[in-house]
Design a protein around this motif. Structure first.
Motif, PDB file in Angstrom:
ATOM      1  N   GLU A  64       3.888  16.879 -11.153  1.00  0.00           N
ATOM      2  CA  GLU A  64       4.686  16.708  -9.927  1.00  0.00           C
ATOM      3  C   GLU A  64       4.195  15.511  -9.123  1.00  0.00           C
ATOM      4  OE1 GLU A  64       5.000  19.108  -5.781  1.00  0.00           O
ATOM      5  OE2 GLU A  64       5.226  20.312  -7.592  1.00  0.00           O
ATOM      6  N   ARG A  65       2.887  15.345  -9.031  1.00  0.00           N
ATOM      7  CA  ARG A  65       2.324  14.230  -8.268  1.00  0.00           C
ATOM      8  C   ARG A  65       2.634  12.891  -8.948  1.00  0.00           C
ATOM      9  NH1 ARG A  65       2.270  15.010  -3.680  1.00  0.00           N
ATOM     10  NH2 ARG A  65       0.785  13.356  -3.389  1.00  0.00           N
ATOM     11  N   ILE A  66       2.559  12.860 -10.271  1.00  0.00           N
ATOM     12  CA  ILE A  66       2.849  11.619 -10.997  1.00  0.00           C
ATOM     13  C   ILE A  66       4.323  11.261 -10.867  1.00  0.00           C
ATOM     14  CG2 ILE A  66       2.965  10.594 -13.313  1.00  0.00           C
ATOM     15  CD1 ILE A  66       0.289  12.040 -13.865  1.00  0.00           C
ATOM     16  N   ALA A  67       5.198  12.249 -10.908  1.00  0.00           N
ATOM     17  CA  ALA A  67       6.631  11.996 -10.717  1.00  0.00           C
ATOM     18  C   ALA A  67       6.878  11.416  -9.331  1.00  0.00           C
ATOM     19  CB  ALA A  67       7.419  13.282 -10.925  1.00  0.00           C
ATOM     20  N   ALA A  68       6.226  11.967  -8.313  1.00  0.00           N
ATOM     21  CA  ALA A  68       6.376  11.458  -6.946  1.00  0.00           C
ATOM     22  C   ALA A  68       5.852  10.026  -6.847  1.00  0.00           C
ATOM     23  CB  ALA A  68       5.646  12.369  -5.962  1.00  0.00           C
ATOM     24  N   LEU A  69       4.762   9.734  -7.531  1.00  0.00           N
ATOM     25  CA  LEU A  69       4.214   8.379  -7.527  1.00  0.00           C
ATOM     26  C   LEU A  69       5.175   7.404  -8.192  1.00  0.00           C
ATOM     27  CD1 LEU A  69       1.909   6.410  -6.963  1.00  0.00           C
ATOM     28  CD2 LEU A  69       0.875   7.141  -9.126  1.00  0.00           C
ATOM     29  N   LYS A  70       5.799   7.808  -9.288  1.00  0.00           N
ATOM     30  CA  LYS A  70       6.783   6.955  -9.957  1.00  0.00           C
ATOM     31  C   LYS A  70       7.939   6.621  -9.028  1.00  0.00           C
ATOM     32  CE  LYS A  70       5.958   8.356 -14.736  1.00  0.00           C
ATOM     33  NZ  LYS A  70       6.500   9.069 -15.900  1.00  0.00           N
TER      34      LYS A  70
END
Length: 78
Positions: A64-70
């Motif tokens: 979830e955090r990586i998706a938000a960063l993308k």
């Protein structure tokens, strides 16, 4: 497997290997068994299970955090 066998193919001194094994032993990631004058080491599955449990908590968090960063990085590019 003893420390000498573990060192094969690596450029590490015997004292350095002993220090590494001591750290792994204190972290309960390896266990030792004395056979005469030799000490054999093996992975401690219980220690690895503790690491797997710890990682499992974060495995759910990071996608979830990586998706938000993308999304954030994509927005910054525009």
């Amino acid at each position: 497997m003893n420390a000498s066998a573990l060192r094969e193919g690596m450029e590490i001194s015997q004292p350095a290997m002993s220090q590494h094994l001591a750290v792994l032993r204190s972290a309960k990631l390896v266990r030792e068994e004395r056979q005469g004058r030799f000490v054999n080491y093996e992975v401690d599955p219980e220690g690895l299970a503790l690491i797997a449990q710890w990682l499992a908590r974060y495995r759910a968090y990071w996608p979830e955090r990586i998706a938000a960063l993308k999304v954030l990085l994509k927005d910054m590019d525009q």
